[in-house]
Design an enzyme around this catalytic site. Structure first.
Site, PDB file in Angstrom:
ATOM      1  N   ASN A 210       0.808  -1.351  -0.154  1.00  0.00           N
ATOM      2  CA  ASN A 210       0.075  -0.093  -0.046  1.00  0.00           C
ATOM      3  C   ASN A 210       0.813   1.104  -0.031  1.00  0.00           C
ATOM      4  O   ASN A 210       2.283   1.135  -0.049  1.00  0.00           O
ATOM      5  CB  ASN A 210      -0.915   0.130   1.031  1.00  0.00           C
ATOM      6  CG  ASN A 210      -0.210   0.054   2.347  1.00  0.00           C
ATOM      7  OD1 ASN A 210       0.442   0.690   2.686  1.00  0.00           O
ATOM      8  ND2 ASN A 210      -0.230  -1.329   3.305  1.00  0.00           N
ATOM      9  N   LYS A 295       8.706 -16.877 -11.141  1.00  0.00           N
ATOM     10  CA  LYS A 295       7.940 -15.767 -11.514  1.00  0.00           C
ATOM     11  C   LYS A 295       6.627 -16.360 -12.404  1.00  0.00           C
ATOM     12  O   LYS A 295       6.818 -17.119 -13.137  1.00  0.00           O
ATOM     13  CB  LYS A 295       8.868 -14.895 -12.401  1.00  0.00           C
ATOM     14  CG  LYS A 295       8.263 -13.616 -13.037  1.00  0.00           C
ATOM     15  CD  LYS A 295       9.206 -13.003 -13.956  1.00  0.00           C
ATOM     16  CE  LYS A 295       8.397 -11.480 -14.605  1.00  0.00           C
ATOM     17  NZ  LYS A 295       9.084 -11.239 -15.669  1.00  0.00           N
ATOM     18  N   ILE A 314      -2.676  -7.152  14.170  1.00  0.00           N
ATOM     19  CA  ILE A 314      -1.695  -7.048  15.313  1.00  0.00           C
ATOM     20  C   ILE A 314      -2.469  -6.144  16.623  1.00  0.00           C
ATOM     21  O   ILE A 314      -2.303  -6.622  17.729  1.00  0.00           O
ATOM     22  CB  ILE A 314      -0.521  -6.219  14.808  1.00  0.00           C
ATOM     23  CG1 ILE A 314       0.248  -7.018  13.647  1.00  0.00           C
ATOM     24  CG2 ILE A 314       0.467  -5.993  15.999  1.00  0.00           C
ATOM     25  CD1 ILE A 314       1.134  -6.135  13.040  1.00  0.00           C
ATOM     26  N   PHE A 336      -4.578   3.448  15.017  1.00  0.00           N
ATOM     27  CA  PHE A 336      -4.791   4.557  13.790  1.00  0.00           C
ATOM     28  C   PHE A 336      -5.781   3.728  13.001  1.00  0.00           C
ATOM     29  O   PHE A 336      -5.919   2.829  12.688  1.00  0.00           O
ATOM     30  CB  PHE A 336      -3.387   4.764  13.144  1.00  0.00           C
ATOM     31  CG  PHE A 336      -2.545   5.810  13.569  1.00  0.00           C
ATOM     32  CD1 PHE A 336      -1.912   5.720  14.747  1.00  0.00           C
ATOM     33  CD2 PHE A 336      -2.508   6.955  13.101  1.00  0.00           C
ATOM     34  CE1 PHE A 336      -1.237   6.752  15.360  1.00  0.00           C
ATOM     35  CE2 PHE A 336      -1.845   7.864  13.542  1.00  0.00           C
ATOM     36  CZ  PHE A 336      -1.179   7.797  14.787  1.00  0.00           C
ATOM     37  N   LYS A 350     -14.231   0.672  15.516  1.00  0.00           N
ATOM     38  CA  LYS A 350     -12.889   0.085  15.442  1.00  0.00           C
ATOM     39  C   LYS A 350     -12.294  -0.004  16.619  1.00  0.00           C
ATOM     40  O   LYS A 350     -11.771  -0.916  17.284  1.00  0.00           O
ATOM     41  CB  LYS A 350     -12.149   0.830  14.331  1.00  0.00           C
ATOM     42  CG  LYS A 350     -10.892  -0.089  13.676  1.00  0.00           C
ATOM     43  CD  LYS A 350     -10.241   0.538  12.587  1.00  0.00           C
ATOM     44  CE  LYS A 350     -10.863   0.381  11.178  1.00  0.00           C
ATOM     45  NZ  LYS A 350     -10.380   0.778  10.143  1.00  0.00           N
ATOM     46  N   LYS A 354     -11.117  -3.053  18.826  1.00  0.00           N
ATOM     47  CA  LYS A 354      -9.464  -3.339  19.029  1.00  0.00           C
ATOM     48  C   LYS A 354      -9.169  -2.907  20.376  1.00  0.00           C
ATOM     49  O   LYS A 354      -8.146  -2.986  20.661  1.00  0.00           O
ATOM     50  CB  LYS A 354      -8.760  -2.557  17.968  1.00  0.00           C
ATOM     51  CG  LYS A 354      -9.001  -3.301  16.528  1.00  0.00           C
ATOM     52  CD  LYS A 354      -8.130  -2.786  15.487  1.00  0.00           C
ATOM     53  CE  LYS A 354      -8.756  -3.486  14.037  1.00  0.00           C
ATOM     54  NZ  LYS A 354      -7.428  -3.314  13.235  1.00  0.00           N
TER      55      LYS A 354
HETATM   56  N1  CTP Z   1      -3.722  -3.099  12.357  1.00  0.00           N
HETATM   57  C1  CTP Z   1      -2.863  -4.087  12.768  1.00  0.00           C
HETATM   58  N2  CTP Z   1      -2.740  -5.323  11.936  1.00  0.00           N
HETATM   59  C2  CTP Z   1      -3.669  -5.542  10.951  1.00  0.00           C
HETATM   60  C3  CTP Z   1      -4.564  -4.492  10.439  1.00  0.00           C
HETATM   61  C4  CTP Z   1      -4.369  -3.125  10.964  1.00  0.00           C
HETATM   62  O1  CTP Z   1      -2.107  -3.861  13.671  1.00  0.00           O
HETATM   63  N3  CTP Z   1      -3.453  -6.644  10.290  1.00  0.00           N
HETATM   64  C5  CTP Z   1      -3.714  -1.777  12.775  1.00  0.00           C
HETATM   65  C6  CTP Z   1      -3.345  -0.593  12.227  1.00  0.00           C
HETATM   66  O2  CTP Z   1      -1.831  -0.687  12.600  1.00  0.00           O
HETATM   67  C7  CTP Z   1      -4.069   0.644  12.723  1.00  0.00           C
HETATM   68  C8  CTP Z   1      -5.398  -0.095  12.714  1.00  0.00           C
HETATM   69  O3  CTP Z   1      -5.073  -1.487  13.188  1.00  0.00           O
HETATM   70  O4  CTP Z   1      -3.449   1.168  13.814  1.00  0.00           O
HETATM   71  C9  CTP Z   1      -6.247   0.248  11.949  1.00  0.00           C
HETATM   72  O5  CTP Z   1      -6.127  -0.461  10.731  1.00  0.00           O
HETATM   73  P1  CTP Z   1      -7.083  -0.745   9.579  1.00  0.00           P
HETATM   74  O6  CTP Z   1      -6.522  -1.367   8.480  1.00  0.00           O
HETATM   75  O7  CTP Z   1      -7.842   0.694   9.342  1.00  0.00           O
HETATM   76  O8  CTP Z   1      -8.199  -1.356  10.297  1.00  0.00           O
HETATM   77  P2  CTP Z   1      -9.197  -2.716   9.864  1.00  0.00           P
HETATM   78  O9  CTP Z   1      -9.245  -3.453  11.194  1.00  0.00           O
HETATM   79  O10 CTP Z   1      -8.161  -3.400   8.987  1.00  0.00           O
HETATM   80  O11 CTP Z   1     -10.260  -2.352   9.285  1.00  0.00           O
HETATM   81  P3  CTP Z   1     -10.905  -2.092   7.735  1.00  0.00           P
HETATM   82  O12 CTP Z   1     -10.132  -2.702   6.791  1.00  0.00           O
HETATM   83  O13 CTP Z   1     -12.109  -2.675   7.856  1.00  0.00           O
HETATM   84  O14 CTP Z   1     -10.963  -0.680   7.699  1.00  0.00           O
END
Ligand code: CTP
Length: 413
Positions: A210, A295, A314, A336, A350, A354
């Site tokens: 990303n 590949k 995480i 975040f 969220k 979390k």
């Molecule tokens: N995060 C993480 N591990 C993951 C995905 C996300 O620790 N596998 C943490 C990010 O570092 C951030 C928070 O979760 O602090 C939010 O991440 P986000 O991708 O916005 O949340 P998702 O739970 O994946 O929600 P969605 O994809 O539905 O927006």
């Protein structure tokens, strides 16, 4: 607000070849807004002339203890008192030996002995001199006296040898100097951070990732270090300079990041040496089920289906594990959320799911917010249901303000 504006630095230059490099240090401090007064040993002037120091600093050079034109011989007292920080660069083995033993037979050493405030030493010498037991003893004595060190670094030395002894980089000395002057509100605290993107490999040449730059995490790490915290930074592939003083652990995939963070969590919660966990990383939510060992080749087909599976979350797991700790011993947890629309509503959901203490939300559709830019516009949600909208700021400024917010909410040590 410019941190350096109006700050006064007294720079003590020792007689080593790295004296040439402190001209850039003087320039760097002055460009930031600080005033620099140079004091040099007799030997320093063998490498750089007083005129050059005068020209670059814009102030007279101070080299003699017995110059009657300078306040009747009281120059060493005035220079020691009327300054915010004394930096010794390059600090030679000889200068450190004199400092450690309280010698004061020239202006530089007399001024250092008269100094009551902070002193930062940036040593530079041959590796054998640095490693000599006498120098080791002197370093230990100076550290016990409260003197701060920056470097030396390892690398090619002017004498042609390789090893420890290079003067630290100018940017590193300036950053360390700043840390000597910032209020140490997080002294003795330990912050664990994640930052940057993760990469999920499809084959030996391709990956899914990303746009995360890691800048937000870098800004927070910088802010925490400036406030005196110890920082462990687990980060994915980024194109950013390393942060002096941070323990950086580089990973590639989400699973590697997960393993590192959980290992650190287990170690530090067992010893109660973790005060805050701030997870800024844009972790890839999915990875290819199979990584092709070779590949993937073009075929006649016009589509390619890649099956993905979910990566471990995480933040979700840290939130879950922290629930089993007693409240007073639970590290402060910050997540975040980068959303595209309905940011606050999704953020609140969220945060509850979390189990964070604070969730920092930004809406990628808003101007100035986003992955790759230098700025961010965020809203803080907290577990008490409060909401704080912050104006558009640089990512470094968001980092510093977030660190101050966390510092105010930490349990007493
Ligand atoms: N995060 C993480 N591990 C993951 C995905 C996300 O620790 N596998 C943490 C990010 O570092 C951030 C928070 O979760 O602090 C939010 O991440 P986000 O991708 O916005 O949340 P998702 O739970 O994946 O929600 P969605 O994809 O539905 O927006």
């Amino acid at each position: 607000m410019n941190f350096w504006l109006g700050k006064e630095i007294t720079l003590v230059v020792g007689g080593g070849i790295a004296a040439c490099r402190v001209l850039d240090l003087i320039r760097g401090l002055k460009t930031r807004g600080a005033g620099v007064t140079v004091v040099g040993t007799e030997a320093a002037t063998q490498f750089v002339t007083p005129l050059t120091f005068h020209a670059i600093s814009g102030r007279p050079f101070h080299g003699s203890l017995f110059d009657p034109s300078l306040e009747g011989g009281m120059d060493h007292i005035r220079l020691a008192r009327e300054t915010d920080l004394v930096i010794v660069a390059p600090a030679t083995a000889d200068l450190m030996a004199k400092m450690a033993n309280g010698l004061a037979n020239d202006l530089a050493t007399a001024m250092l002995l008269a100094r009551k405030g902070p002193i930062l030493i940036a040593p530079s010498m041959n590796v054998a001199m640095w490693e000599h037991p006498a120098t080791r003893r002197n370093v230990a004595t100076l550290q016990a006296d409260g003197v701060r060190f920056c470097g030396p670094e390892s690398g090619a030395l002017a004498c042609g040898e390789e090893g420890m002894g290079r003067l630290a980089a100018v940017e590193t000395i300036i950053e360390t100097a700043r840390r000597c002057l910032e209020p140490q509100t997080l002294s003795g605290r330990h912050f664990l951070l994640t930052a940057g993107p993760t990469r999920e490999e499809l084959d030996p040449v391709r990956y899914i990732s990303n746009h995360s730059s890691g800048k937000m995490g870098w800004g927070i790490a910088q802010g925490a270090l400036r406030a005196g915290a110890q920082v462990t930074l687990v980060h994915g592939p980024v194109n950013l300079p390393s942060i002096p003083g941070a323990l950086a652990i580089k990973v590639t995939s989400a699973r590697e990041m997960y393993a590192q963070v959980m290992g650190l969590w287990e170690t530090h919660t067992a010893t109660q040496t973790l005060d805050a966990v701030i997870l800024t990383a844009a972790v890839a939510d999915f990875r290819p089920v199979v990584k092709s060992p070779e590949k993937i080749k073009k075929t006649a087909a016009t589509t390619l289906n890649v099956e993905l599976e979910a990566n471990p979350d995480i933040l979700l797991e840290i939130g879950r594990r922290s629930q089993s700790l007693v409240n007073g011993k639970r590290p402060f947890l910050v997540g975040f959320a980068a959303e595209t629309g309905s940011a606050l509503e999704r953020g609140r959901e969220k945060m509850a799911r979390k189990k964070c203490d604070i969730l920092v939300v930004n809406d990628l559709f808003e101007e100035g917010a986003g992955f790759e830019g230098e700025t961010n516009r965020v809203t803080l949600l907290d577990s008490a249901g409060q909401e704080e909208v912050w104006p558009l700021m640089s990512k470094d400024a968001v980092g510093a303000r977030l660190v101050a917010t966390i510092a105010a909410r930490l349990h007493p040590p």
